[in-house]
Motif scaffolding. Structure first.
Motif, mmCIF file in Angstrom:
data_model
loop_
_atom_site.group_PDB
_atom_site.id
_atom_site.type_symbol
_atom_site.label_atom_id
_atom_site.label_comp_id
_atom_site.label_asym_id
_atom_site.label_seq_id
_atom_site.Cartn_x
_atom_site.Cartn_y
_atom_site.Cartn_z
ATOM 1 N N ARG A 279 -0.985 0.336 21.957
ATOM 2 C CA ARG A 279 -1.214 -0.134 20.581
ATOM 3 C C ARG A 279 -0.929 0.998 19.591
ATOM 4 O O ARG A 279 -0.252 0.801 18.578
ATOM 5 C CB ARG A 279 -2.650 -0.637 20.423
ATOM 6 C CG ARG A 279 -2.939 -1.274 19.077
ATOM 7 C CD ARG A 279 -4.403 -1.708 18.967
ATOM 8 N NE ARG A 279 -5.273 -0.583 18.730
ATOM 9 C CZ ARG A 279 -5.453 -0.003 17.533
ATOM 10 N NH1 ARG A 279 -4.812 -0.449 16.466
ATOM 11 N NH2 ARG A 279 -6.280 1.009 17.399
ATOM 12 N N THR B 82 -8.997 1.030 11.970
ATOM 13 C CA THR B 82 -10.369 0.544 12.179
ATOM 14 C C THR B 82 -10.735 0.421 13.658
ATOM 15 O O THR B 82 -11.803 0.900 14.069
ATOM 16 C CB THR B 82 -10.589 -0.786 11.435
ATOM 17 O OG1 THR B 82 -10.477 -0.532 10.030
ATOM 18 C CG2 THR B 82 -11.956 -1.380 11.735
ATOM 19 N N PRO B 83 -9.897 -0.153 14.513
ATOM 20 C CA PRO B 83 -10.264 -0.219 15.932
ATOM 21 C C PRO B 83 -10.413 1.160 16.574
ATOM 22 O O PRO B 83 -11.121 1.307 17.571
ATOM 23 C CB PRO B 83 -9.110 -0.990 16.576
ATOM 24 C CG PRO B 83 -8.451 -1.726 15.469
ATOM 25 C CD PRO B 83 -8.644 -0.892 14.244
ATOM 26 N N LEU C 16 -11.407 5.829 6.292
ATOM 27 C CA LEU C 16 -11.362 4.371 6.154
ATOM 28 C C LEU C 16 -12.052 3.901 4.875
ATOM 29 O O LEU C 16 -11.573 2.974 4.210
ATOM 30 C CB LEU C 16 -11.975 3.703 7.387
ATOM 31 C CG LEU C 16 -11.096 3.740 8.629
ATOM 32 C CD1 LEU C 16 -11.898 3.409 9.881
ATOM 33 C CD2 LEU C 16 -9.902 2.802 8.477
ATOM 34 N N SER D 123 -7.246 0.465 -1.599
ATOM 35 C CA SER D 123 -6.367 -0.639 -1.188
ATOM 36 C C SER D 123 -6.222 -1.701 -2.266
ATOM 37 O O SER D 123 -5.256 -2.456 -2.263
ATOM 38 C CB SER D 123 -6.863 -1.266 0.118
ATOM 39 O OG SER D 123 -8.123 -1.882 -0.065
ATOM 40 N N THR E 157 -3.664 -1.494 3.310
ATOM 41 C CA THR E 157 -4.410 -2.434 4.160
ATOM 42 C C THR E 157 -3.932 -2.364 5.601
ATOM 43 O O THR E 157 -4.739 -2.417 6.535
ATOM 44 C CB THR E 157 -4.276 -3.869 3.604
ATOM 45 O OG1 THR E 157 -4.749 -3.863 2.260
ATOM 46 C CG2 THR E 157 -5.069 -4.855 4.431
ATOM 47 N N GLU E 158 -2.647 -2.230 5.807
ATOM 48 C CA GLU E 158 -2.107 -2.132 7.169
ATOM 49 C C GLU E 158 -2.644 -0.886 7.877
ATOM 50 O O GLU E 158 -2.961 -0.927 9.066
ATOM 51 C CB GLU E 158 -0.580 -2.091 7.126
ATOM 52 C CG GLU E 158 0.050 -1.950 8.499
ATOM 53 C CD GLU E 158 1.561 -1.764 8.429
ATOM 54 O OE1 GLU E 158 2.137 -1.462 9.480
ATOM 55 O OE2 GLU E 158 2.156 -1.907 7.348
ATOM 56 N N ALA F 188 2.248 1.317 16.757
ATOM 57 C CA ALA F 188 2.054 1.609 15.332
ATOM 58 C C ALA F 188 2.839 2.859 14.924
ATOM 59 O O ALA F 188 3.482 2.868 13.862
ATOM 60 C CB ALA F 188 0.571 1.792 15.023
ATOM 61 N N ALA G 293 -10.158 1.887 1.909
ATOM 62 C CA ALA G 293 -10.657 0.606 1.394
ATOM 63 C C ALA G 293 -10.791 0.650 -0.130
ATOM 64 O O ALA G 293 -10.427 -0.314 -0.819
ATOM 65 C CB ALA G 293 -11.999 0.267 2.040
ATOM 66 N N ILE H 45 -5.511 0.544 7.313
ATOM 67 C CA ILE H 45 -6.905 0.216 7.635
ATOM 68 C C ILE H 45 -6.968 -0.623 8.912
ATOM 69 O O ILE H 45 -7.781 -0.362 9.800
ATOM 70 C CB ILE H 45 -7.581 -0.533 6.465
ATOM 71 C CG1 ILE H 45 -7.691 0.376 5.240
ATOM 72 C CG2 ILE H 45 -8.949 -1.073 6.877
ATOM 73 C CD1 ILE H 45 -8.085 -0.350 3.958
ATOM 74 N N GLU H 46 -6.100 -1.634 8.995
ATOM 75 C CA GLU H 46 -6.114 -2.535 10.160
ATOM 76 C C GLU H 46 -5.794 -1.803 11.456
ATOM 77 O O GLU H 46 -6.334 -2.146 12.511
ATOM 78 C CB GLU H 46 -5.125 -3.684 9.934
ATOM 79 C CG GLU H 46 -5.577 -4.645 8.852
ATOM 80 C CD GLU H 46 -4.484 -5.620 8.424
ATOM 81 O OE1 GLU H 46 -3.333 -5.517 8.904
ATOM 82 O OE2 GLU H 46 -4.798 -6.484 7.583
ATOM 83 N N VAL H 47 -4.940 -0.797 11.393
ATOM 84 C CA VAL H 47 -4.582 -0.047 12.600
ATOM 85 C C VAL H 47 -5.661 0.976 12.949
ATOM 86 O O VAL H 47 -5.989 1.170 14.124
ATOM 87 C CB VAL H 47 -3.204 0.645 12.430
ATOM 88 C CG1 VAL H 47 -2.929 1.611 13.569
ATOM 89 C CG2 VAL H 47 -2.096 -0.404 12.338
#
Length: 193
Positions: free
Chosen positions: A99, A71-72, A50, A57, A64-65, A103, A54, A67-69
């Motif tokens: 989820r 990170t959780p 990650l 990115s 970025t997408e 993805a 970052a 990262i968004e998937v």
């Protein structure tokens, strides 16, 4: 959050045992502790991935997408570690698996079918995604070993399995979005008879 660590060392583990969340003491090589350690290793390497995503990115906004998937997933791996440390605690539910599957399906549509085996590499980010994928498989094996002696409740086993799939697809997506060709496996030449 009610539990805070006020002291980092306790000296209670100096002789090779550790406490679980339920108060039980087990050897540090107990299958439960092994599973917790593998999940922690995966979470640490996912943090490296990650951080790299970052950094890149800015030059490659398509990351970025990813990262968004992903990170959780760090938070959910911490939850899974909690489930392993406290056997009656359940934090994960099927929505997390859904989820990840959503993805995977979305990214696979963009990538198209895989026509050959691929090797980890091409860029540091792709290779790191594969490191995470292989650690997810290792964590899954350790969780399965634990499950054989102490059955696990909940969806943790399915989550870690699906996460490894997601990381494989993420590695491919990173390659595509970075414009880096995937490294295709080349079979060794057949030995002459």
């Amino acid at each position: 959050m009610g539990f805070r660590l006020s002291k980092i060392y306790t000296r209670t583990g100096d002789k090779g045992s550790t406490s679980l969340g339920d108060g039980r003491r087990v050897p540090k090589d107990h299958p439960r502790v092994e599973a917790m350690g593998e999940v922690d290793s995966l979470n640490s390497q996912l943090g490296v991935l990650l951080a790299g995503l970052a950094e890149h990115s800015r030059q490659c906004p398509g990351l970025t997408e990813v990262i968004e998937v992903l990170t959780p997933c760090q938070h959910r791996l911490f939850d899974l570690g909690g489930e392993l440390a406290m056997p009656v605690y359940q934090a994960l539910d099927a929505t997390e698996i859904e989820r990840l599957e959503a993805a995977i399906d979305l990214w696979n549509e963009e990538l198209g079918p895989l026509k050959n085996f691929i090797l980890p590499g091409g860029s540091a980010l792709i290779a790191q995604a594969h490191v995470c994928r292989s650690l997810a498989r290792s964590a899954e094996r350790r969780c399965q070993q634990l499950n054989a002696v102490e059955p696990l409740a909940g969806v943790g086993l399915a989550y870690i399995n699906r996460l490894s799939d997601l990381l494989f697809v993420a590695a491919r997506l990173i390659a595509k979005r970075q414009g880096v060709a995937e490294i295709l496996w080349e079979a060794a030449a057949k030995p002459e008879v």
